[in-house]
Design an enzyme around this catalytic site. Structure first.
Site, PDB file in Angstrom:
ATOM      1  N   ARG A 147      38.547  43.456  40.141  1.00 58.08           N
ATOM      2  CA  ARG A 147      37.327  43.220  40.932  1.00 58.08           C
ATOM      3  C   ARG A 147      37.650  43.565  42.379  1.00 58.08           C
ATOM      4  O   ARG A 147      38.674  43.127  42.904  1.00 58.08           O
ATOM      5  CB  ARG A 147      36.871  41.768  40.823  1.00 58.08           C
ATOM      6  CG  ARG A 147      35.761  41.444  41.832  1.00 58.08           C
ATOM      7  CD  ARG A 147      35.138  40.102  41.618  1.00 58.08           C
ATOM      8  NE  ARG A 147      34.300  40.092  40.418  1.00 58.08           N
ATOM      9  CZ  ARG A 147      33.497  39.083  40.087  1.00 58.08           C
ATOM     10  NH1 ARG A 147      33.425  38.026  40.866  1.00 58.08           N
ATOM     11  NH2 ARG A 147      32.776  39.129  38.996  1.00 58.08           N
ATOM     12  N   LYS A 192      50.234  42.071  53.612  1.00 61.59           N
ATOM     13  CA  LYS A 192      51.177  42.778  54.511  1.00 61.59           C
ATOM     14  C   LYS A 192      50.771  44.239  54.649  1.00 61.59           C
ATOM     15  O   LYS A 192      51.503  45.039  55.229  1.00 61.59           O
ATOM     16  CB  LYS A 192      52.593  42.691  53.952  1.00 61.59           C
ATOM     17  CG  LYS A 192      53.136  41.294  53.822  1.00 61.59           C
ATOM     18  CD  LYS A 192      54.545  41.353  53.225  1.00 61.59           C
ATOM     19  CE  LYS A 192      54.983  40.016  52.688  1.00 61.59           C
ATOM     20  NZ  LYS A 192      56.118  40.146  51.753  1.00 61.59           N
ATOM     21  N   ARG A 195      33.514  32.654  36.926  1.00 62.94           N
ATOM     22  CA  ARG A 195      33.252  32.977  35.526  1.00 62.94           C
ATOM     23  C   ARG A 195      34.093  34.133  34.997  1.00 62.94           C
ATOM     24  O   ARG A 195      34.764  34.019  33.963  1.00 62.94           O
ATOM     25  CB  ARG A 195      31.764  33.320  35.322  1.00 62.94           C
ATOM     26  CG  ARG A 195      30.857  32.105  35.318  1.00 62.94           C
ATOM     27  CD  ARG A 195      29.528  32.456  35.964  1.00 62.94           C
ATOM     28  NE  ARG A 195      29.746  32.591  37.388  1.00 62.94           N
ATOM     29  CZ  ARG A 195      29.575  31.596  38.275  1.00 62.94           C
ATOM     30  NH1 ARG A 195      29.081  30.466  37.867  1.00 62.94           N
ATOM     31  NH2 ARG A 195      29.853  31.757  39.551  1.00 62.94           N
TER      32      ARG A 195
HETATM   33  N1   CP Z   1      28.751  36.504  37.106  1.00 61.08           N
HETATM   34  C1   CP Z   1      29.885  36.608  37.828  1.00 61.08           C
HETATM   35  O1   CP Z   1      30.426  37.717  38.028  1.00 61.08           O
HETATM   36  O2   CP Z   1      30.381  35.412  38.250  1.00 61.08           O
HETATM   37  P1   CP Z   1      31.762  35.231  39.058  1.00 61.08           P
HETATM   38  O3   CP Z   1      31.578  35.863  40.407  1.00 61.08           O
HETATM   39  O4   CP Z   1      31.998  33.758  39.110  1.00 61.08           O
HETATM   40  O5   CP Z   1      32.840  35.955  38.287  1.00 61.08           O
END
Ligand code: CP
Length: 308
Positions: A108, A86, A58
């Site tokens: 992320r 690496k 998402r």
């Molecule tokens: N809600 C959410 O963060 O979904 P994803 O891990 O698919 O990005």
């Protein structure tokens, strides 16, 4: 008026007015996403890089669509085919991306604080797309947007968050945001999945679903995050489901017009039954739709919208 921040790292650092500004701005962008031609030239010439060190369906897709609908150029960085394997560090990787003139880096990472490290060391706007068990600010913003759109307000609503609170960055961001906007937040789960001292956020704690769901306006169900658990916090998934899975019977303990949310991905039959996930009270796919407008608003406001 834009946000007076270079980065969006967490909800804890946003005040009530800033959260409201993002939600109000997302409302205008929702109108854009409903048009035949879903594109505005707002970020033409800007570059957004998605730097995801953990899987995502998402959030990554939503940021990509949000950036494209604002006419930005988008690069999806693939960790598995990059020099990260690496041994290149996160910071060196990000510095190299910035050297190619990125304006926004959406990151992320499994380590809490990774986006903060980049924010301190780079000029690009850093947007946290989920860091470890810490925060997931745009998820909470889209959740608050979805509640406000359906219920017309956040102030005074009773919101229950059920499941693995300890490992949930979504829960943490929602607790900060919802309490700041005047909602009552109840956290429901087994003691081992409720972090000690969490009441200091203003949320209350319940160990039994039946107690916690009484008179609730919104139920937010969380996934059991087996990948973040170093040990077993409950005997078996079946045992967790027996005590905490949101079933149609349990949903009926809440208000008649309750809305059921889940950030995804869902584990059907573990934390939520398929009947509830696909039922009339569920807004799970609406949350996904709203994520694009909310992320457009974040990119727009961090891009210095309205500044002289
Ligand atoms: N809600 C959410 O963060 O979904 P994803 O891990 O698919 O990005």
């Amino acid at each position: 008026m834009g946000l007076k921040h270079k980065d969006l790292l967490d909800i804890k650092g946003l005040n009530r007015e800033e959260i409201t500004l993002i939600l109000d701005t997302a409302e205008s962008f929702k109108e854009v996403t409903g048009r035949d031609i879903k594109k505005v030239p707002t970020l033409r010439g800007k570059t957004v890089v998605n730097l995801f060190f953990e899987p995502s369906t998402r959030t990554r897709t939503s940021f990509e669509l949000a950036a494209k609908r604002l006419s930005a150029d988008v690069i999806n960085f693939s960790v598995s085919s990059s020099s990260v394997i690496k041994g290149e560090t996160l910071l060196d990787t990000a510095r190299n991306i910035e050297a190619m003139r990125s304006d926004f880096i959406v990151v992320r990472h499994s380590a809490s604080g990774a986006p903060h490290l980049l924010a301190r060391n780079l000029n690009s706007s850093i947007i946290n797309a989920g860091d470890g068990s810490h925060e997931h600010p745009t998820q909470a913003l889209l959740d608050m947007y979805t509640i406000r759109e359906r219920k017309g307000r956040l102030e005074g609503l009773k919101v229950a968050i059920i499941g693995d609170i300890t490992h949930s960055r979504v829960a943490r961001s929602n607790i900060y945001g919802l309490t700041r906007l005047g909602a009552e937040v109840r956290l429901i789960g087994p003691p081992a999945l409720l972090p000690p001292g969490i009441e200091s956020t203003g949320a209350s704690v319940y160990y039994h679903v039946e107690e916690g769901l009484s008179d609730i306006d919104v139920i937010m169900v969380l996934r059991i995050q087996l990948e973040r658990q170093g040990k077993n916090y409950f005997p078996t998934q079946r045992e967790f489901a027996r005590l905490y899975c949101l079933t149609p019977e349990r949903t009926m303990l809440a208000k008649e017009d309750v809305m059921v949310m889940h950030p995804g991905p869902i584990n059907r039959g573990i934390e939520i039954s398929p009947d509830v996930a696909d039922g009339l009270s569920s807004v799970i796919l609406e949350q996904v739709t709203n994520g694009i407008a909310v992320r457009m608003a974040v990119l727009y406001l961090l891009g210095g919208a309205g500044e002289a």
